[in-house]
Write an enzyme that holds these catalytic residues in place. Sequence first.
Site, PDB file in Angstrom:
ATOM      1  N   LYS A  15      15.788   6.123  -5.108  1.00 51.96           N
ATOM      2  CA  LYS A  15      15.134   5.011  -5.819  1.00 51.96           C
ATOM      3  C   LYS A  15      14.551   5.477  -7.150  1.00 51.96           C
ATOM      4  CE  LYS A  15      12.034   3.897  -2.674  1.00 51.96           C
ATOM      5  NZ  LYS A  15      12.272   4.845  -1.560  1.00 51.96           N
ATOM      6  N   ARG A  90       6.856  -2.501  -0.031  1.00 51.50           N
ATOM      7  CA  ARG A  90       7.209  -1.645   1.099  1.00 51.50           C
ATOM      8  C   ARG A  90       6.972  -2.350   2.419  1.00 51.50           C
ATOM      9  NH1 ARG A  90       6.851   3.661  -1.413  1.00 51.50           N
ATOM     10  NH2 ARG A  90       7.688   5.259  -0.042  1.00 51.50           N
ATOM     11  N   ARG A 126      14.261  18.716  -2.136  1.00 56.14           N
ATOM     12  CA  ARG A 126      13.896  18.044  -3.390  1.00 56.14           C
ATOM     13  C   ARG A 126      12.744  18.750  -4.093  1.00 56.14           C
ATOM     14  NH1 ARG A 126      12.390  11.715  -3.077  1.00 56.14           N
ATOM     15  NH2 ARG A 126      10.786  12.241  -1.563  1.00 56.14           N
ATOM     16  N   ARG A 155       6.974  18.230  -3.147  1.00 57.97           N
ATOM     17  CA  ARG A 155       5.940  17.256  -2.795  1.00 57.97           C
ATOM     18  C   ARG A 155       5.326  17.617  -1.452  1.00 57.97           C
ATOM     19  NH1 ARG A 155       8.201  11.186  -3.781  1.00 57.97           N
ATOM     20  NH2 ARG A 155       7.182  10.926  -1.775  1.00 57.97           N
ATOM     21  N   ARG A 167       8.041   9.703   7.997  1.00 61.02           N
ATOM     22  CA  ARG A 167       8.259   8.754   6.899  1.00 61.02           C
ATOM     23  C   ARG A 167       9.491   7.890   7.160  1.00 61.02           C
ATOM     24  NH1 ARG A 167       8.463  12.918   2.641  1.00 61.02           N
ATOM     25  NH2 ARG A 167       8.966  11.371   1.070  1.00 61.02           N
TER      26      ARG A 167
HETATM   27  P1  AMP Z   1       7.068   7.365  -2.831  1.00 59.16           P
HETATM   28  O1  AMP Z   1       6.848   8.244  -4.001  1.00 59.16           O
HETATM   29  O2  AMP Z   1       7.574   5.995  -3.194  1.00 59.16           O
HETATM   30  O3  AMP Z   1       7.893   8.024  -1.752  1.00 59.16           O
HETATM   31  O4  AMP Z   1       5.615   7.116  -2.179  1.00 59.16           O
HETATM   32  C1  AMP Z   1       4.843   8.191  -1.684  1.00 59.16           C
HETATM   33  C2  AMP Z   1       3.754   7.665  -0.760  1.00 59.16           C
HETATM   34  O5  AMP Z   1       2.866   6.788  -1.481  1.00 59.16           O
HETATM   35  C3  AMP Z   1       4.217   6.841   0.429  1.00 59.16           C
HETATM   36  O6  AMP Z   1       4.648   7.642   1.507  1.00 59.16           O
HETATM   37  C4  AMP Z   1       2.956   6.060   0.750  1.00 59.16           C
HETATM   38  O7  AMP Z   1       2.002   6.891   1.399  1.00 59.16           O
HETATM   39  C5  AMP Z   1       2.407   5.740  -0.637  1.00 59.16           C
HETATM   40  N1  AMP Z   1       2.946   4.449  -1.159  1.00 59.16           N
HETATM   41  C6  AMP Z   1       3.754   4.290  -2.257  1.00 59.16           C
HETATM   42  N2  AMP Z   1       4.043   3.003  -2.451  1.00 59.16           N
HETATM   43  C7  AMP Z   1       3.421   2.312  -1.465  1.00 59.16           C
HETATM   44  C8  AMP Z   1       3.362   0.930  -1.112  1.00 59.16           C
HETATM   45  N3  AMP Z   1       4.022   0.004  -1.823  1.00 59.16           N
HETATM   46  N4  AMP Z   1       2.644   0.586  -0.024  1.00 59.16           N
HETATM   47  C9  AMP Z   1       1.984   1.506   0.700  1.00 59.16           C
HETATM   48  N5  AMP Z   1       1.987   2.820   0.433  1.00 59.16           N
HETATM   49  C10 AMP Z   1       2.710   3.238  -0.642  1.00 59.16           C
END
Ligand code: AMP
Length: 220
Positions: A15, A90, A126, A155, A167
């Site tokens: 994404k 999400r 990654r 990360r 996750r």
């Molecule tokens: P990402 O970088 O998109 O993988 O997001 C990393 C983490 O941020 C996720 O595992 C959640 O803990 C939090 N997060 C990001 N976007 C959201 C969202 N829309 N709703 C809830 N938690 C989020």
Amino acid sequence: MALKVVMLGPPASGKGTQAVRLAKARGIPKISTGDILREAAQSGSELGLRAKALMDRGELLGDAEMIGIVKERLARPDAADGYILDGFPRTVRQAEELDRMLEREPLVIVDLAVPDGELLARMQTRRVCGSCSTIAEPGSSKESCERCGGTLTTRADDSDELVRQHRLEVYARESRPLLDYYRGRPTFFSVNGAQAPDQVAKELATKIDQMVTVAPRKRT
Ligand code: AMP
């Protein structure tokens, strides 16, 4: 007409990578809720510390808080001509709220489909830039970010096997229902995200062009 895109897909489905490319090609911002939260965590703010604790365990932040963050971000002037949303919505509740924010404006919804085995392998290897969050080319042995020269790191939520697995479970429970929420719309489509990033980008650009009448401002 402003181009507004939502990128759906499990963690490490590409994404972020595709959102950056698309945003650059169309001259509109990429809005990543994960990046916003990681920046907050780095700043040490109260939200950031709370977010970090949840992110490190692979849990989601609450809907109300995320909706507030996104509402504020979408109200900024640079989002007036469109945007690519990466990581939001999400949950179905977030998607319903986004629909309310957009009223009747069209939204392009892209799903990146990748098998779980491939996702786990990607998360494990990654590397991202600690300064600008750019994701390093898979397999690259470089130690610094090609975009800003920052140090590449893993990360926190990618470095623990149980968190990686969790996750995917959280995605299946909270986010996969979004596919049913959006699937019936003429502006929804799914792309095979297991392909090479260039191929995914090409298919994505072609589909988007078919769906919206906006001319791309710039091509990469
Ligand atoms: P990402 O970088 O998109 O993988 O997001 C990393 C983490 O941020 C996720 O595992 C959640 O803990 C939090 N997060 C990001 N976007 C959201 C969202 N829309 N709703 C809830 N938690 C989020």
